[in-house]
Every structure is written in C-alpha cells, then in structure tokens.
Scaffold this motif. Structure first.
Motif, PDB file in Angstrom:
ATOM      1  N   LYS A 514      32.393  47.186  35.866  1.00 13.42           N
ATOM      2  CA  LYS A 514      31.307  48.067  35.451  1.00 13.42           C
ATOM      3  C   LYS A 514      30.056  47.295  35.056  1.00 13.42           C
ATOM      4  CE  LYS A 514      33.343  50.074  32.073  1.00 13.42           C
ATOM      5  NZ  LYS A 514      33.546  51.018  30.946  1.00 13.42           N
ATOM      6  N   ASN A 515      30.248  46.142  34.445  1.00 11.59           N
ATOM      7  CA  ASN A 515      29.131  45.335  33.954  1.00 11.59           C
ATOM      8  C   ASN A 515      29.375  43.871  34.273  1.00 11.59           C
ATOM      9  OD1 ASN A 515      27.592  47.458  32.259  1.00 11.59           O
ATOM     10  ND2 ASN A 515      29.676  47.609  31.465  1.00 11.59           N
ATOM     11  N   ALA A 516      28.307  43.114  34.228  1.00 13.21           N
ATOM     12  CA  ALA A 516      28.421  41.678  34.480  1.00 13.21           C
ATOM     13  C   ALA A 516      29.254  41.031  33.372  1.00 13.21           C
ATOM     14  CB  ALA A 516      27.039  41.047  34.548  1.00 13.21           C
ATOM     15  N   THR A 517      30.010  40.033  33.717  1.00 16.41           N
ATOM     16  CA  THR A 517      30.875  39.351  32.774  1.00 16.41           C
ATOM     17  C   THR A 517      30.333  37.960  32.461  1.00 16.41           C
ATOM     18  OG1 THR A 517      33.122  38.490  32.416  1.00 16.41           O
ATOM     19  CG2 THR A 517      32.300  38.508  34.672  1.00 16.41           C
ATOM     20  N   TYR A 518      30.618  37.499  31.250  1.00 14.41           N
ATOM     21  CA  TYR A 518      30.238  36.140  30.874  1.00 14.41           C
ATOM     22  C   TYR A 518      31.266  35.113  31.351  1.00 14.41           C
ATOM     23  CZ  TYR A 518      33.555  37.273  27.171  1.00 14.41           C
ATOM     24  OH  TYR A 518      34.675  37.666  26.493  1.00 14.41           O
ATOM     25  N   ARG A 519      32.396  35.593  31.892  1.00 16.37           N
ATOM     26  CA  ARG A 519      33.413  34.686  32.420  1.00 16.37           C
ATOM     27  C   ARG A 519      32.946  34.093  33.743  1.00 16.37           C
ATOM     28  NH1 ARG A 519      39.629  36.389  34.178  1.00 16.37           N
ATOM     29  NH2 ARG A 519      40.199  34.385  35.147  1.00 16.37           N
ATOM     30  N   ARG A 520      33.018  32.791  33.846  1.00 21.35           N
ATOM     31  CA  ARG A 520      32.661  32.106  35.088  1.00 21.35           C
ATOM     32  C   ARG A 520      33.905  32.013  35.978  1.00 21.35           C
ATOM     33  NH1 ARG A 520      29.536  28.004  31.899  1.00 21.35           N
ATOM     34  NH2 ARG A 520      27.318  28.494  32.148  1.00 21.35           N
ATOM     35  N   TRP A 521      33.891  32.789  37.041  1.00 22.91           N
ATOM     36  CA  TRP A 521      35.008  32.727  37.981  1.00 22.91           C
ATOM     37  C   TRP A 521      34.852  31.491  38.867  1.00 22.91           C
ATOM     38  CZ3 TRP A 521      39.313  35.818  38.445  1.00 22.91           C
ATOM     39  CH2 TRP A 521      39.346  36.946  37.616  1.00 22.91           C
ATOM     40  N   GLU A 522      35.957  30.789  39.033  1.00 20.82           N
ATOM     41  CA  GLU A 522      35.921  29.558  39.829  1.00 20.82           C
ATOM     42  C   GLU A 522      36.246  29.811  41.296  1.00 20.82           C
ATOM     43  OE1 GLU A 522      38.008  25.076  39.890  1.00 20.82           O
ATOM     44  OE2 GLU A 522      38.633  26.616  38.439  1.00 20.82           O
ATOM     45  N   TRP A 523      37.101  30.811  41.561  1.00 25.34           N
ATOM     46  CA  TRP A 523      37.574  31.051  42.927  1.00 25.34           C
ATOM     47  C   TRP A 523      37.110  32.420  43.421  1.00 25.34           C
ATOM     48  CZ3 TRP A 523      40.026  27.217  45.551  1.00 25.34           C
ATOM     49  CH2 TRP A 523      40.513  26.154  44.787  1.00 25.34           C
ATOM     50  N   PHE A 524      36.718  32.433  44.697  1.00 29.74           N
ATOM     51  CA  PHE A 524      36.280  33.663  45.365  1.00 29.74           C
ATOM     52  C   PHE A 524      36.895  33.712  46.761  1.00 29.74           C
ATOM     53  CE2 PHE A 524      33.061  32.678  42.247  1.00 29.74           C
ATOM     54  CZ  PHE A 524      32.770  33.902  41.675  1.00 29.74           C
ATOM     55  N   TYR A 525      37.112  34.939  47.241  1.00 36.02           N
ATOM     56  CA  TYR A 525      37.727  35.130  48.553  1.00 36.02           C
ATOM     57  C   TYR A 525      36.849  36.021  49.413  1.00 36.02           C
ATOM     58  CZ  TYR A 525      41.028  36.679  52.142  1.00 36.02           C
ATOM     59  OH  TYR A 525      41.634  36.970  53.330  1.00 36.02           O
ATOM     60  N   SER A 526      36.654  35.606  50.650  1.00 37.04           N
ATOM     61  CA  SER A 526      35.918  36.395  51.639  1.00 37.04           C
ATOM     62  C   SER A 526      36.918  36.963  52.628  1.00 37.04           C
ATOM     63  CB  SER A 526      34.882  35.526  52.358  1.00 37.04           C
ATOM     64  OG  SER A 526      34.306  36.232  53.430  1.00 37.04           O
ATOM     65  N   GLU A 527      37.093  38.280  52.565  1.00 39.29           N
ATOM     66  CA  GLU A 527      38.066  38.914  53.456  1.00 39.29           C
ATOM     67  C   GLU A 527      37.586  38.926  54.896  1.00 39.29           C
ATOM     68  OE1 GLU A 527      40.884  42.922  53.396  1.00 39.29           O
ATOM     69  OE2 GLU A 527      39.094  42.771  52.116  1.00 39.29           O
ATOM     70  N   GLY A 528      36.282  38.988  55.104  1.00 37.57           N
ATOM     71  CA  GLY A 528      35.758  39.019  56.467  1.00 37.57           C
ATOM     72  C   GLY A 528      35.962  37.718  57.213  1.00 37.57           C
ATOM     73  N   THR A 529      35.815  36.601  56.512  1.00 34.20           N
ATOM     74  CA  THR A 529      35.962  35.286  57.167  1.00 34.20           C
ATOM     75  C   THR A 529      37.277  34.608  56.814  1.00 34.20           C
ATOM     76  OG1 THR A 529      34.773  34.256  55.329  1.00 34.20           O
ATOM     77  CG2 THR A 529      33.482  34.942  57.251  1.00 34.20           C
ATOM     78  N   ASP A 530      38.062  35.214  55.914  1.00 36.86           N
ATOM     79  CA  ASP A 530      39.343  34.665  55.478  1.00 36.86           C
ATOM     80  C   ASP A 530      39.188  33.219  54.979  1.00 36.86           C
ATOM     81  OD1 ASP A 530      42.025  34.624  54.902  1.00 36.86           O
ATOM     82  OD2 ASP A 530      42.584  33.868  56.890  1.00 36.86           O
ATOM     83  N   ILE A 531      38.278  33.018  54.059  1.00 33.16           N
ATOM     84  CA  ILE A 531      38.102  31.698  53.452  1.00 33.16           C
ATOM     85  C   ILE A 531      38.056  31.845  51.939  1.00 33.16           C
ATOM     86  CG2 ILE A 531      36.862  30.715  55.426  1.00 33.16           C
ATOM     87  CD1 ILE A 531      34.282  31.103  53.863  1.00 33.16           C
ATOM     88  N   LEU A 532      38.458  30.780  51.268  1.00 35.65           N
ATOM     89  CA  LEU A 532      38.362  30.688  49.820  1.00 35.65           C
ATOM     90  C   LEU A 532      37.183  29.787  49.469  1.00 35.65           C
ATOM     91  CD1 LEU A 532      42.002  30.259  48.428  1.00 35.65           C
ATOM     92  CD2 LEU A 532      40.414  32.107  47.939  1.00 35.65           C
ATOM     93  N   VAL A 533      36.502  30.138  48.404  1.00 35.89           N
ATOM     94  CA  VAL A 533      35.369  29.345  47.926  1.00 35.89           C
ATOM     95  C   VAL A 533      35.645  28.949  46.486  1.00 35.89           C
ATOM     96  CG1 VAL A 533      32.897  29.279  47.471  1.00 35.89           C
ATOM     97  CG2 VAL A 533      33.768  30.509  49.469  1.00 35.89           C
ATOM     98  N   GLN A 534      35.553  27.662  46.216  1.00 35.55           N
ATOM     99  CA  GLN A 534      35.698  27.145  44.855  1.00 35.55           C
ATOM    100  C   GLN A 534      34.335  26.699  44.343  1.00 35.55           C
ATOM    101  OE1 GLN A 534      37.858  23.475  44.420  1.00 35.55           O
ATOM    102  NE2 GLN A 534      38.228  23.793  42.233  1.00 35.55           N
ATOM    103  N   CYS A 535      33.887  27.301  43.237  1.00 36.01           N
ATOM    104  CA  CYS A 535      32.616  26.928  42.618  1.00 36.01           C
ATOM    105  C   CYS A 535      32.921  26.018  41.439  1.00 36.01           C
ATOM    106  CB  CYS A 535      31.852  28.161  42.162  1.00 36.01           C
ATOM    107  SG  CYS A 535      31.471  29.324  43.492  1.00 36.01           S
ATOM    108  N   SER A 536      32.686  24.735  41.615  1.00 40.99           N
ATOM    109  CA  SER A 536      33.046  23.753  40.606  1.00 40.99           C
ATOM    110  C   SER A 536      31.907  22.773  40.407  1.00 40.99           C
ATOM    111  CB  SER A 536      34.325  23.004  41.015  1.00 40.99           C
ATOM    112  OG  SER A 536      34.651  22.007  40.090  1.00 40.99           O
TER     113      SER A 536
END
Length: 742
Positions: A514-536
């Motif tokens: 519902k709202n933006a979070t202050y938690r920094r997510w490290e991992w993201f997934y793209s279902e269209g390209t089937d890849i994982l992204v790590q923001c580190s």
C-alpha cells in the motif's frame, strides 16, 4: 542512538579585557560597522584614564596607555562589549566549523542532516564532537584536535583558556552478556588546551557520571540529576542543590517564628522562586523527583499551620478542592519540560533539531507507528533509553496530558500488516521478555511484520532476525545500536513460534503493497525475463537459471540461479521483491511478492505547492502577479522592491470584519509587480488583529519568497540589506544564511 560523543568545556578567562583591537576592528568592519564608529570606540578605550574609587573617595593618580603599550579589551560595562564579543565569537565558530569539527548527526527517520559546534555562552563554550562514521579511536583523535583548534583560535583575538576551569567527557558504550549496556569508564588519556605561547596544558577528563554546574544547573552526560537534586552543600556555597536550598529555607523558617500566613508567602515567593530555575532541563524520572520533597513536605507542614498527620494525597491537592496546596516538584518539572518542548519543538535551531532527532530515536526504540509521546508509558516506557525525552514522556502520561502535534505516522507498508511491538504486548510479553523481543527487533531494523516477512507475505523471511547479522544497511532508517544476548534471541524465536501457525506460516498473509517501505530489498525477480537481480552496495548483479543436473536444461522449476555479471543496461520494468536462499555458488528462489508501492516525494515542485505544504495558500487567494514570481524575487534581491502594507477595520460599518492588503512596487520597472489582500470574519476582529496581520504579512512575504529561491549572491548582499533596511525588516532573521562576514 548510542553513538560515541565527546564533550569539552573550554572556558576562557576575562574575554572582554583581552580582546585585541586589531582583530576586533577587522571583525566589526566585516560586519558592516562604519570605520569611524570603530575608531571612536577603540580609540577612546586605548587612551582612557582609569581611576580607583573606594569608600574614601577617588584616587588622584590614574592608569593610562604608555608609548607603545596601548590599552586593549572592550572594557567591563561597555554596552557594545557583549555585541562585539558575539561578532568575534561568530567568526571563531565559523573558522572552527570550517575545519570539519563539531557534532554531525542525521535525524533517524526524516533523514535531515544537521551539525552543531557546541553551546556558547559569552566566553564559556561546550564543544561537541560526534560522527557516526568514525570509530571510537578516530573520534577520540577528533576530540583532541577540536579542543586544540578552539583553544588555539581563542588566542588569536587575545583570549586565553583557563585549564583549571576546563574539563572534558568521552561518552562511549559497552554491552553486557545479558544484552544490556552501560557507559564505559573514562579513557586513561590526556586532553590538552593550547596556550598563547604555543605550549599545552592538560585538563581533567571526567567520567560520564560526574556532574558539573553549567548556567546554574548541575548536569552530567549520563542524564542523572542526583547532584542537582540531592547534592550536599553549605550555606556559604555559591551554588546549592534543591535539597540544600529547601533545608536552609526550612531552618530559617523554624528560627524565624513566622505566623502561618507569612510562612505561606515565603514558601511560594521565596522558596519556589529559587527552585523553579532550570527545572525544565532535568531528566530525572518522577520517582526520584518525588523523593526529593517527600520528607521536606512533612517537616514544614506544622510551620504552615497544617497538621502533619494529614493524608499524603491531600498535601499536594489544590486548596480549591480542599487540599493543602503544597507545590509538587514533579508537576513543576513536567510544566517546565512542557514549556521548553512547545517553545523549541521543530524550530529551525539546534534545540529544535535535537528534539526531533531525540523523538524519532525514541520512536524507533519502542517501535511505535506514530508519535511516541501519545503511547502509554506502561509497559513501553522501560524499553526506552533514559534521557530527557523519556522523562518528558513519563511526565505527560502520569499527569494525563495530551499533546496535539504535527507529527507524521509511518504508514503500514502492506495490507494486513501489523506492528511487532503491538503483537508482543497483545501476547502478554512484559518485563525482561518484552525487552528481549524489543532488542532483537531493533537489531533486525524492523517495526512492522512486513519488515521480517518473506516477499510473498505468507511466512517469515529466513534471512531476517538472525543472530550475528548486521542489518543496518537493510533499512533507510537509522535504528539504535543493540547487541542482543543468546537469551534474547531464544525469546525472539519463541515469540514468533507462539504467533505463527504450527507449519510456520503467518495467521493472516500480507497483501499488496500500500505504501513505500523503509526496508531495502536486496533481491528482485523479473518474471518476463526470468532473471534475478541483486542490489548490493550500489551495484546491480544479474543472476540467471542454472541448468538441471539430470537434463542439462534450465527450467523455471529448478529455481536455482547463478551470477552472470553486472547489469550494463536499464533494469527490467517488472521487478518484484523476492526472497531467496543463498548457497555457496548459487541462490534458490523461494518466493516473490506483488509490485512494490512507489515513494511519493514530499518536496514541493513549485511556489504554490510550497505554500500549500505549509498551509499558507489561503493568504494568496487574491494575489495578482502580472509579471511573474521571478520578477518579484529579482526585485527583492536587487533592492528595487518597495513593500507597502495596510490594514482595514471600521467598527461602524461591521465590527466582525477586518482585513489587510499589500503591494510590491519595483522602482526599476516603475510598475506594481505584485498585490494581494485577505480578510477575517469573526468575533476576534479588531484594529489590533488588522495591524498584526499587516505587519506579519511583510515578514512572511519576504521570507517565503526567499525560502524557495537560491540564496542572494555575494555581490548583491549589500543591495539586499539596504532594501530590507528601507522596509524596516529584521535583516538577521531574513538573511540569516548571509550574515557571515565576507
């Protein structure tokens, strides 16, 4: 925040009498004082004749300047001396801060950066050194350098540090095996000040529990006010504690044999007039304040004409309700704190900024959603670090006060989200168990359930809330430092076992963001390209599917991914937060959640948005600005603007209506570049409201226009000053950032 801090009280000696005239003259001229005025004042002091006046008359001989040895200083009693020393101190402080010294801090939630050099009162200064990026040893070196820098700067205008009046503190923390913390002992090191001849002299380095009197209040860095409340003293001592002053008054009352009528006058006007000073600055809890006057009140009742055996509850009850009417120290301290808070809260000064930083830290310490001062002190009070803000919170809760403040709440990030500490209290966690849960929550940098839940929101994230992991980088908020013990982590795991279902899932799954979070997510997934992204650490790494061991083909059912390199192009648009399980060379995709809500910026985009953010747009409904707002700003900066305001109130026509109008005329264009008006309808209408509105309008207009524009450039400072002088505007208020000498 439990960040190491250095405090040095560097007192100077006879500052007014040691000011060098060469330095003072340069400073006065830099601030715009006419050279003729400088020459008149300093020249008179240099050739002044000093006589000695005693009870037997004035001396016939005098002291005056000799050839080559003129008199320096600004003289005690000179009306210009306080202002002159303020200007000299401002220059010294600016030079001191240009070296990078001072306390640098960021409010933990609103993320506003602030810095302060210290507290300056005439020639006495308390220097602060704090920087969260420095380790303990580096901060100590900064304390040593800053002390040497200030005392060396003090010698330039002729000042001198007085070593026997100087002292320092070094505040640091250590954690015990049970998860609690305590202040460390004062380091066995040397702290020096610089003397005018270049030599150094050592000063005392005190423990954090040692109190010293500053501006009439005895205070220590640990926040304990024992010395101010109970310190022993004698009648001839210049400073006395509250207990000592009360005891001396009681003895005098006993020996004076005053009738009760005049004893009450002395009690209210003599005793409490001396006790009230500085009460609002005390950080003592209510229990300690109550013990100070408990026995004292019992002993003086007979001298006030009251039976000593009266119930304690009637002693402090006001006489209107049938009580004795004694003054409560706890109530007076709470009133003083409340007055200080309302006066300084969120003001653009060091006190307002420190109050905001302290209140936001308190919010993170107890884990509430909104204003912590509105939360019940029991059972959440013991979770907070003892400080002034915690004692203030205790006082307003004890007396049933309700503060109405413009303090934003942290919105729930996801549907069905819950506050962790609210869950713990609902599950009847109290005392040490509640402290254990809170320590682990702070260590995990979490407030809400979504902070430790998996991306899908169905269960807990296995990588969150684990012992021995630093989660500081996983949040945009600066959570206080905590080191939970093994028992704390056992209670933490037991708490979640009692809350979750037997299979480990949450009783109610979390929904959409519902709202933006202050938690920094490290991992993201793209279902269209089937890849994982790590923001580190500011780098985006790309992970792709690993081939199945049996078939040698990469399928989505394997859910194993390996790093293939950095992202060299834009990230996919369909990235969603993801929970993974890390292995030695690969990661396993556990779950991914819905699209995250985007943060909405609170910064105004234009002038009108800025006014609306401060609830000031109603004053501009009748605004006419034919040439645009930029022309008005330019006219103010160049000194070609003339502001005229006037009010309107006619009791005979309508006593309930008053108004104010204003115009801005540009002498360069010879045109009216802005005009406007507003009115008020109500019982409070009158000529005073009309005059006040037209006066305040002048300040508000210039201040608002300047607040949304870039500062006046140096070449136009004098023009802007002359313009504001013509408008009779407070220059120091409007051009505060520009008041440093060129």
């Amino acid at each position: 925040m439990k960040t190491p801090l250095g405090i040095v009280s560097a007192d100077a000696e006879t500052c007014y009498d040691r000011i060098a005239h060469v330095f003072a003259s340069l400073v006065f001229q830099a601030f715009g004082v006419l050279i003729t005025a400088v020459m008149v004042m300093l020249g008179s002091i240099q050739h002044m004749k000093f006589y000695l006046r005693t009870g037997f008359g004035e001396s016939k001989e005098y002291m005056t300047a000799l050839l080559g040895r003129i008199i320096q200083g600004l003289c005690q009693g000179n009306a210009a001396a306080p202002a002159g020393w303020s200007l000299i101190s401002a220059v010294l402080i600016n030079v001191y801060k240009s070296f990078g010294h001072g306390a640098h801090f960021t409010t933990p939630i609103s993320r506003k950066e602030h810095s302060t050099a210290g507290v300056l009162y005439v020639d006495d200064v308390d220097l602060f050194s704090m920087n969260s990026t420095l380790v303990t040893e580096e901060l100590w070196e900064e304390v040593v350098d800053s002390t040497a820098s200030w005392t060396e700067l003090l010698t330039i205008p002729g000042g001198l540090g007085k070593a026997d009046k100087c002292f320092g503190y070094f505040v640091d923390y250590e954690w015990m095996d049970d998860g609690s913390w305590r202040y460390t002992q004062a380091p066995d090191k040397t702290l020096n000040i610089v003397l005018p001849d270049g030599s150094v002299e050592g000063i005392a380095l005190l423990p954090v529990s040692a109190a010293r009197v500053t501006l009439g209040v005895s205070a220590a860095p640990d926040g304990r006010d024992t010395q101010h409340l109970h310190g022993e003293g004698k009648a001839r001592d210049k400073w006395k504690s509250i207990s000592t002053r009360a005891s001396l008054w009681a003895n005098r009352l006993k020996n004076g044999h005053l009738p009760p009528k005049f004893a009450w006058v002395s009690y209210r006007l003599q005793l409490w007039s001396s006790l009230r000073y500085g009460l609002g600055t005390l950080a003592a809890p209510l229990a300690e304040l109550g013990e100070v006057t408990k026995n004292f009140a019992y002993n003086v009742l007979s001298y006030l004409g009251v039976n000593q055996n009266i119930a304690a509850g009637y002693r402090y009850l006001h006489s209107t309700f049938g009580g004795v009417g004694l003054i409560s120290l706890s109530a007076e301290v709470t009133i003083g704190r409340l007055n200080m808070f309302l006066q300084h809260w969120d003001m653009p000064n060091p006190s307002g900024r420190l109050l905001r930083a302290s209140l936001e830290t308190l919010q993170l310490e107890i884990g509430c959603v909104g204003n912590p001062l509105l939360e019940p002190f029991d059972p959440m009070g013991p979770l907070a670090t003892h400080c002034w803000m915690t004692s203030f919170w205790e006082g307003i809760c004890a007396f049933g006060l309700q503060l109405q403040m413009d303090y934003p709440e942290i919105p729930m990030p996801r549907e069905n989200d819950r506050c962790i500490m609210t869950l713990a209290i609902q599950l009847q966690y109290r005392g040490e168990d509640l402290r254990s849960v809170n320590r682990c929550r702070i260590s995990s940098c979490s407030i809400f359930l979504s902070d430790i839940a998996s991306a899908s929101g169905r269960n807990l994230d296995q990588t969150r809330g684990q012992q021995g992991i630093d989660y500081a980088s996983s949040s945009t908020y600066d959570f206080p430092t905590e080191c939970p013990s093994k028992r704390d982590w056992d209670v933490w795991r037991g708490f979640w076992s009692s809350y979750c279902l037997p299979d480990g899932t949450l009783p109610c799954s979390l929904g959409k963001w519902k709202n933006a979070t202050y938690r920094r997510w490290e991992w993201f997934y793209s279902e269209g390209t089937d890849i994982l992204v790590q923001c580190s650490d500011g780098v985006n790494w790309q992970y792709r599917q690993c081939p199945d061991v049996s078939s040698g083909i990469a399928t989505r059912s394997t859910r194993h991914y390996a790093r293939v390199g950095r992202f060299m192009h834009d990230l996919p648009d369909d990235l969603r937060p993801t929970s993974v399980i890390c292995h030695s060379d690969t990661v396993t995709l556990e779950s991914h959640g819905p699209d995250m809500a985007k943060a909405v910026s609170d910064d105004p985009d234009d002038f009108w948005s800025y006014l609306a953010s401060d609830n000031g747009d109603w004053m501009w409904d009748q605004l006419k600005c034919p040439f645009g707002i930029d022309v008005v700003v330019e006219a103010l900066a160049m000194g070609t603007a003339i502001l005229v305001t006037d009010g309107s109130y006619n009791r005979k026509v309508d006593s309930r209506v008053c108004g104010a109008g204003w115009v801005v005329h540009c002498t360069k264009l010879n045109e009216t570049i802005m005009e406007g008006s507003f009115y008020y309808v109500g019982e409070g209408s009158g000529s005073y409201r009309d005059w006040r509105a037209s006066t305040v309008l002048r300040v508000v207009t210039v201040h608002k226009l300047r607040a949304i524009t870039s500062p006046v450039c140096s070449s136009r400072k004098n023009d802007a000053r002359r313009s504001l002088l013509a408008l009779k505007m407070p220059i120091f208020y409007v051009l505060y950032d520009e008041c440093t000498p060129p």
